[in-house]
Design an enzyme around this catalytic site. Structure first.
Site, PDB file in Angstrom:
ATOM      1  N   LEU A  70       0.850  -1.200   0.000  1.00  0.00           N
ATOM      2  CA  LEU A  70       0.000   0.000   0.000  1.00  0.00           C
ATOM      3  C   LEU A  70       0.882   1.246   0.000  1.00  0.00           C
ATOM      4  CD1 LEU A  70      -2.055  -2.199   0.970  1.00  0.00           C
ATOM      5  CD2 LEU A  70      -3.143  -0.389   2.305  1.00  0.00           C
ATOM      6  N   ASP A  71       0.580   2.187  -0.875  1.00  0.00           N
ATOM      7  CA  ASP A  71       1.312   3.453  -0.848  1.00  0.00           C
ATOM      8  C   ASP A  71       0.503   4.463  -0.035  1.00  0.00           C
ATOM      9  OD1 ASP A  71      -0.714   4.390  -2.486  1.00  0.00           O
ATOM     10  OD2 ASP A  71       0.492   4.350  -4.313  1.00  0.00           O
ATOM     11  N   SER A  72       0.990   5.711   0.009  1.00  0.00           N
ATOM     12  CA  SER A  72       0.354   6.701   0.894  1.00  0.00           C
ATOM     13  C   SER A  72      -1.096   6.976   0.478  1.00  0.00           C
ATOM     14  CB  SER A  72       1.167   7.991   0.901  1.00  0.00           C
ATOM     15  OG  SER A  72       1.240   8.523  -0.406  1.00  0.00           O
TER      16      SER A  72
END
Lengths: 78, 415
Positions: free
Chosen positions: A35-37
């Protein structure tokens, strides 16, 4: 309570984000789960629907792992 | 001038998925139009569409990836992957480009609307639940350049990467500009194409309100280009991507060219937001420029894949434009509109029809225009109907006209 929240996280991460269930532990970082930001912000929106608790941007700053997020939600539920 | 050739295609069309199926569908003359459950549920004024064959985005793109991307990007990724494989740019089964210099591989996509479904989903969420609930994915999902950007992320292509919008001519414009980038030496290989996934309640309502869509409720006969009973287009979705490279580059790597992008022309009507001028003057200029660019006598063109949307205005104006360009030779051009089969796939149409034009050229077979039963007497063209026609072809042309009065014409010749 923690177990319940972990189950909620697991459900959201598998169903909404396609994370394989066996990778999800309390200690797993969101980065390790892929998961990215932006995903983490999206995750907070889904969690808000499920738990009624909204984590704000500034509260996410030191959230790295699933456990960090669970702790924040518990803190706000208290 | 450097020849630019097509060495691979990928296509996801209402007529079928993959080159063979999509082309067989076009040749069959069987319309892909069908009742659309989503539109029926929304109660839109028109409830038919031409969808691509059903697919599972999670299985195709990976679950995490699929939900980050709008449907239009799903379609583009699938078409690009097929094109990359067809041209042999990657190892079998791989999306990463490794058989040519990925840093010198560019992407040029056309799209009219971009992430239409994302808009349709997010705006109600904003209204109902408030600004705090708007998805952080909204911008990257919705931007119309995301399809090209995503193809680059997945394939590793780091050459020039752009998206062009000329509405319903966008797919053709992308091929035009992609070819020009190659001629300018800006890249060795360009993936060029068009994509659209605009079948949403909002956009269908809007197209219906402007009178652009057919009111014919029977999907079987609704899309009928050049027919006297045509009364509007059937909205479609799809994607097609062509692998373009200089003839020299293709030869050096032993790639088999499918066709030469011999000519491209562009123009504006400078007339009206949506209606073409009666004489199709802008379209005429685009066709003339494409012929001039190809340095080709008009009599070389034996087949024309028309824009032929099945709207009263477009088809009539296009007929006049063709006459103006080709004169008496018009009678010897086998014209078809594959939109009878595919419906109007908007920003994807120019690329899908480029693929069909190339197939017609390669096989010497012109697809029929579906549902053409009674040709409009005002349209003085030899429109192929009923069954495919065998024709030996030296050159083919594909025309595209976008709202805004933006026109494109492409000419392909044998490799």
């Amino acid at each position: 309570m923690s177990q319940e929240l972990l189950a909620t996280f697991t459900e959201v991460l598998t169903e909404e984000f396609g994370v394989p269930e066996d990778e999800i532990t309390a200690d797993a970082t969101f980065e390790a789960l892929g998961l990215d930001s932006l995903d983490v912000v999206e995750l907070t929106l889904v969690l808000e629907e499920k738990t009624g608790v909204k984590l704000e941007d500034e509260e996410l700053e030191d959230v790295r792992s699933v456990q960090d997020a669970i702790d924040k939600v518990k803190e706000k539920q208290a | 001038m450097t020849d630019v050739v097509v060495t691979g295609v990928g296509i996801l069309s209402p007529s079928g998925r993959g080159l063979n199926a999509a082309w067989a569908g076009a040749l069959s003359g069987r319309t892909a139009a069908a009742r659309d459950e989503l539109l029926a549920e929304m109660g839109t004024p028109v409830q038919i569409s031409c969808r691509v064959p059903a697919f599972d985005p999670d299985a195709e793109l990976g679950r995490g990836a699929a939900r980050r991307l709008d449907r239009f990007t799903h379609l583009a990724v699938i078409a690009a992957r097929e094109a990359i494989a067809h041209a042999g740019l990657s190892e079998v089964g791989e999306e990463r480009i490794t058989h040519v210099d990925a840093d010198r591989t560019g992407i040029l996509m056309g799209s009219g609307i971009g992430g239409a479904e994302t808009w349709a989903e997010e705006y109600p969420r904003y209204l109902d639940k408030g600004p705090g609930r708007v998805s952080p994915m909204f911008v990257p999902k919705m931007l119309s350049n995301t399809a090209a950007g995503t193809i680059a992320i997945r394939s590793g292509a780091r050459g020039p990467n752009m998206t062009v919008n000329t509405a319903c001519a966008a797919g053709a414009s992308a091929i035009h500009l992609g070819r020009d980038l190659l001629r300018a030496g800006a890249a060795d290989v360009i993936l060029a194409g068009g994509v659209e996934a605009g079948v949403t309640g909002l956009s269908v309502s809007a197209f219906a309100q402007m009178g652009a869509l057919t009111k014919n409720p029977d999907p079987a006969t609704a899309s009928r280009p050049f027919d006297v009973a045509r009364d509007g287009f059937v909205i479609g979705e799809g994607a097609a991507v062509l692998v373009l490279e200089t003839a020299e580059h293709a030869a050096a790597r032993g790639a088999t060219p499918l066709a030469v992008v011999a000519g491209a022309g562009a123009s504006a009507d400078a007339h009206h937001a949506t209606a073409p001028p009666d004489d199709g003057g802008g379209a005429r200029l685009a066709m003339q420029r494409a012929l001039q660019d190809a340095d080709l006598d008009p009599t070389a063109v034996g087949h024309l894949n028309a824009h032929g949307t099945s709207t009263p205005l477009n088809d009539a104006a296009e007929g006049r434009a063709l006459r103006a360009v080709f004169g008496d030779h018009t009678d010897r051009i086998a014209v078809s509109s594959t939109k009878g089969v595919t419906g109007h796939t908007l920003g994807a149409a120019g690329a899908i029809e480029a693929v069909f034009s190339i197939q017609a050229l390669r096989e010497g077979r012109v697809p029929p225009t579906a549902n053409l039963v009674d040709q409009d007497p005002e349209i003085d063209l030899d429109v192929v109907a009923g069954a495919p026609r065998e024709v030996t072809l030296q050159a083919v042309m594909s025309t595209s006209m976008g709202f805004g009065g933006q026109n494109a014409a492409l000419v392909f010749t044998p490799a």
